[in-house]
Design an enzyme around this catalytic site. Structure first.
Site, PDB file in Angstrom:
ATOM      1  N   THR A 125     -27.315  17.869  59.335  1.00 29.84           N
ATOM      2  CA  THR A 125     -26.287  17.904  58.009  1.00 29.84           C
ATOM      3  C   THR A 125     -25.223  18.676  58.597  1.00 29.84           C
ATOM      4  OG1 THR A 125     -26.095  18.858  55.924  1.00 29.84           O
ATOM      5  CG2 THR A 125     -27.537  20.265  57.465  1.00 29.84           C
ATOM      6  N   ASP A 126     -23.979  18.370  57.773  1.00 24.77           N
ATOM      7  CA  ASP A 126     -22.567  18.722  58.314  1.00 24.77           C
ATOM      8  C   ASP A 126     -22.762  20.226  57.686  1.00 24.77           C
ATOM      9  OD1 ASP A 126     -22.590  18.649  55.302  1.00 24.77           O
ATOM     10  OD2 ASP A 126     -20.820  17.412  55.176  1.00 24.77           O
ATOM     11  N   GLU A 127     -23.952  20.841  57.022  1.00 25.99           N
ATOM     12  CA  GLU A 127     -23.829  22.080  56.172  1.00 25.99           C
ATOM     13  C   GLU A 127     -23.919  23.069  57.459  1.00 25.99           C
ATOM     14  OE1 GLU A 127     -25.908  23.048  52.678  1.00 25.99           O
ATOM     15  OE2 GLU A 127     -25.620  20.955  52.029  1.00 25.99           O
ATOM     16  N   TYR A 153     -31.112  27.219  53.817  1.00 23.27           N
ATOM     17  CA  TYR A 153     -31.462  25.727  54.350  1.00 23.27           C
ATOM     18  C   TYR A 153     -30.670  25.500  55.636  1.00 23.27           C
ATOM     19  CZ  TYR A 153     -30.289  20.998  54.199  1.00 23.27           C
ATOM     20  OH  TYR A 153     -30.197  19.408  54.546  1.00 23.27           O
ATOM     21  N   LYS A 157     -31.455  24.306  59.427  1.00 23.49           N
ATOM     22  CA  LYS A 157     -31.328  22.999  59.920  1.00 23.49           C
ATOM     23  C   LYS A 157     -30.463  23.146  61.402  1.00 23.49           C
ATOM     24  CE  LYS A 157     -31.920  19.302  58.398  1.00 23.49           C
ATOM     25  NZ  LYS A 157     -33.010  18.348  58.604  1.00 23.49           N
ATOM     26  N   ASN A 182     -22.716  14.639  52.282  1.00 26.81           N
ATOM     27  CA  ASN A 182     -23.554  14.536  51.177  1.00 26.81           C
ATOM     28  C   ASN A 182     -23.866  12.756  50.972  1.00 26.81           C
ATOM     29  OD1 ASN A 182     -23.112  17.308  50.836  1.00 26.81           O
ATOM     30  ND2 ASN A 182     -23.357  17.031  48.570  1.00 26.81           N
ATOM     31  N   ASN A 183     -25.203  12.721  50.955  1.00 29.69           N
ATOM     32  CA  ASN A 183     -25.513  11.468  50.652  1.00 29.69           C
ATOM     33  C   ASN A 183     -25.430  11.011  49.137  1.00 29.69           C
ATOM     34  OD1 ASN A 183     -27.267   9.829  53.228  1.00 29.69           O
ATOM     35  ND2 ASN A 183     -26.121  11.416  53.525  1.00 29.69           N
ATOM     36  N   PRO A 208     -24.376  21.183  33.860  1.00 26.31           N
ATOM     37  CA  PRO A 208     -23.987  22.610  34.559  1.00 26.31           C
ATOM     38  C   PRO A 208     -23.095  22.288  35.744  1.00 26.31           C
ATOM     39  CG  PRO A 208     -26.385  21.833  34.680  1.00 26.31           C
ATOM     40  CD  PRO A 208     -25.805  21.004  33.971  1.00 26.31           C
ATOM     41  N   ARG A 217     -17.134  18.181  48.588  1.00 28.95           N
ATOM     42  CA  ARG A 217     -17.996  17.383  49.532  1.00 28.95           C
ATOM     43  C   ARG A 217     -17.537  16.214  49.932  1.00 28.95           C
ATOM     44  NH1 ARG A 217     -19.112  21.954  49.195  1.00 28.95           N
ATOM     45  NH2 ARG A 217     -20.921  22.924  48.434  1.00 28.95           N
ATOM     46  N   ASN A 252     -16.511  18.608  42.981  1.00 26.65           N
ATOM     47  CA  ASN A 252     -17.503  18.426  42.286  1.00 26.65           C
ATOM     48  C   ASN A 252     -17.420  18.120  40.890  1.00 26.65           C
ATOM     49  OD1 ASN A 252     -19.272  18.867  44.571  1.00 26.65           O
ATOM     50  ND2 ASN A 252     -20.130  21.038  43.840  1.00 26.65           N
ATOM     51  N   ASP A 275     -21.643  30.617  39.794  1.00 23.53           N
ATOM     52  CA  ASP A 275     -21.623  29.881  41.057  1.00 23.53           C
ATOM     53  C   ASP A 275     -22.821  30.471  41.874  1.00 23.53           C
ATOM     54  OD1 ASP A 275     -20.471  28.499  42.896  1.00 23.53           O
ATOM     55  OD2 ASP A 275     -18.685  29.723  43.369  1.00 23.53           O
ATOM     56  N   ARG A 276     -22.965  29.576  42.707  1.00 24.92           N
ATOM     57  CA  ARG A 276     -24.380  29.397  43.461  1.00 24.92           C
ATOM     58  C   ARG A 276     -24.059  30.702  44.608  1.00 24.92           C
ATOM     59  NH1 ARG A 276     -25.143  23.839  47.296  1.00 24.92           N
ATOM     60  NH2 ARG A 276     -26.875  23.441  45.577  1.00 24.92           N
ATOM     61  N   HIS A 279     -21.839  29.888  47.984  1.00 29.69           N
ATOM     62  CA  HIS A 279     -21.379  28.674  47.921  1.00 29.69           C
ATOM     63  C   HIS A 279     -20.117  28.125  48.693  1.00 29.69           C
ATOM     64  CE1 HIS A 279     -21.067  25.157  44.660  1.00 29.69           C
ATOM     65  NE2 HIS A 279     -21.408  24.741  45.736  1.00 29.69           N
TER      66      HIS A 279
END
Ligand code: NAD
Length: 339
Positions: A125-127, A153, A157, A182-183, A208, A217, A252, A275-276, A279
């Site tokens: 992933t790009d993350e 996460y 990865k 993101n797919n 939400p 993204r 988003n 917020d997450r 994030h």
């Protein structure tokens, strides 16, 4: 050619199974999946009778089971999609992410070493690159951008990516890694942004959105991603990393508004929530390497891909309603009997 696709009952893995069966009618595809909450066997119902397809319920952490499968099947290629994939869940409970995403990947590569393989491909992933500031639209992730993760996460990865590189160098395992953005598309579990918003909007429920919703993204249509992986398997160079991006950055909040527009729902459904934690602000991939080396480009314009995706969720209400009711988890028992 015999290809093991791990995580093939999940979102991208199932789309990859469909793509490969269609594109390569002479390949045998074995889907290895433990059917976690994110695995849905009913997604694969249309290919269950295909003589070139086989489903095996197995956990990639189960060394004995994985070795036995490799001994019996002697695969040529392994494409590893199997993972715990939801950032929010990794913040709640990191441990399973470390077990599946890191240990599971090493078990698969040990099996590849033991039984010989032409290619082990890791879907990443790009993350793993962390995030980019919103006010620097000139910056992109390249394959040599340092790994700089934010969540359990993405850390799991990135750890797996490092292990894959190490197995390539230390054991000469023919490995490749792809890092995609993101797919979106059909069969995505309705906890992820796009299917979550479609399904809630259809039910006139609140939508939400984390924080100010300005997190950006880069959205990639899942079939374009599958094509890229197929090209890497065919012509990618062992030991290399390839970034796969959609050239399609969106905030988003704009995605959620677009979904409201398509479904003719009011923006008043949108609700900004806390917020997450940690994030990431912006992800943006430079896919020049895969373009120059393998001739890949994303083919699906976002306006077309999102329309197709929304229409798919409208046409396949049973699929996601079964998930929300939990019924999908009985599908394996119905097919194969209770264990
Ligand atoms: P998903 O959560 O929809 O599917 C994961 C699949 O893996 C499920 O079928 C699940 O049952 C299976 N699985 C989980 N743990 C397993 C285990 N221990 N043994 C065997 N099977 C197991 O995930 P996805 O969105 O399809 O993502 C697939 C891969 O692509 C993941 O590796 C993810 O990190 C990566 N990725 C996804 C995205 C995205 O936008 N969805 C973006 C970048 C990278």
């Amino acid at each position: 050619m015999k290809v093991i696709v791990t995580g093939g009952a999940g979102f991208i893995g199932s789309n990859f199974v469909f793509y490969m069966l269609k594109k390569h009618p002479d390949y045998e595809i074995i889907c290895l999946d433990s059917l976690t909450y994110a695995g849905n066997l009913s997604t694969l119902k249309d290919v269950m009778d295909n003589p070139n397809f086989k489903f095996v319920k197995l956990d990639i952490r189960d060394r004995e089971g994985v070795y036995k499968l490799f001994e019996e099947e002697k695969p040529d290629v392994v494409v590893n999609f199997a993972a715990e994939s939801h950032v929010d869940r990794s913040i709640e409970n990191p441990e399973i992410f470390l077990e599946t995403n890191i240990i599971g990947t090493s078990v698969l590569m040990d099996a590849c070493r033991k039984y010989g393989i032409k290619r082990f491909h890791q879907v990443s992933t790009d993350e793993v690159y962390g995030d980019l500031p919103l006010d620097r639209p000139d910056l992109f992730f390249h394959e040599d951008t340092p790994l700089h993760t934010s969540s359990p996460y993405s850390s799991s990865k990135a750890s797996a990516d490092l292990l894959v590189g190490a197995y390539g160098r230390t054991f000469n395992l023919p490995v490749t890694i792809s890092r995609c953005s993101n797919n979106y598309g059909p069969y995505q579990f309705p906890e992820k942004l796009i299917p979550l918003m479609i399904q809630r909007a259809l039910n006139n429920e609140k939508l939400p959105v984390y924080g100010d919703g300005k997190n950006v993204r880069d959205w990639l249509y899942v079939e374009d991603h599958c094509k890229a992986i197929d090209l890497i398997l065919e012509n990618g160079r062992p030991g290399e990393v390839y970034n796969i991006g959609g050239h399609n950055e969106m905030a988003n909040i704009d995605i959620v508004k677009l979904i409201c527009d398509y479904l003719d729902k009011p923006y008043s459904l949108i609700e900004h929530v806390t917020d997450r934690k940690g994030h990431d602000r912006r992800y943006a991939i430079d896919p020049e390497k895969i373009h120059n080396e393998l001739g890949w480009l994303p083919e699906t314009m976002f306006k077309d891909g999102i329309k197709k995706t929304i229409q798919w969720y409208l046409d396949n209400k049973d699929w996601w309603e079964n998930i929300i009711s939990g019924d999908y988890q009985n599908y394996y028992d119905e097919m194969y009997g209770k264990k």
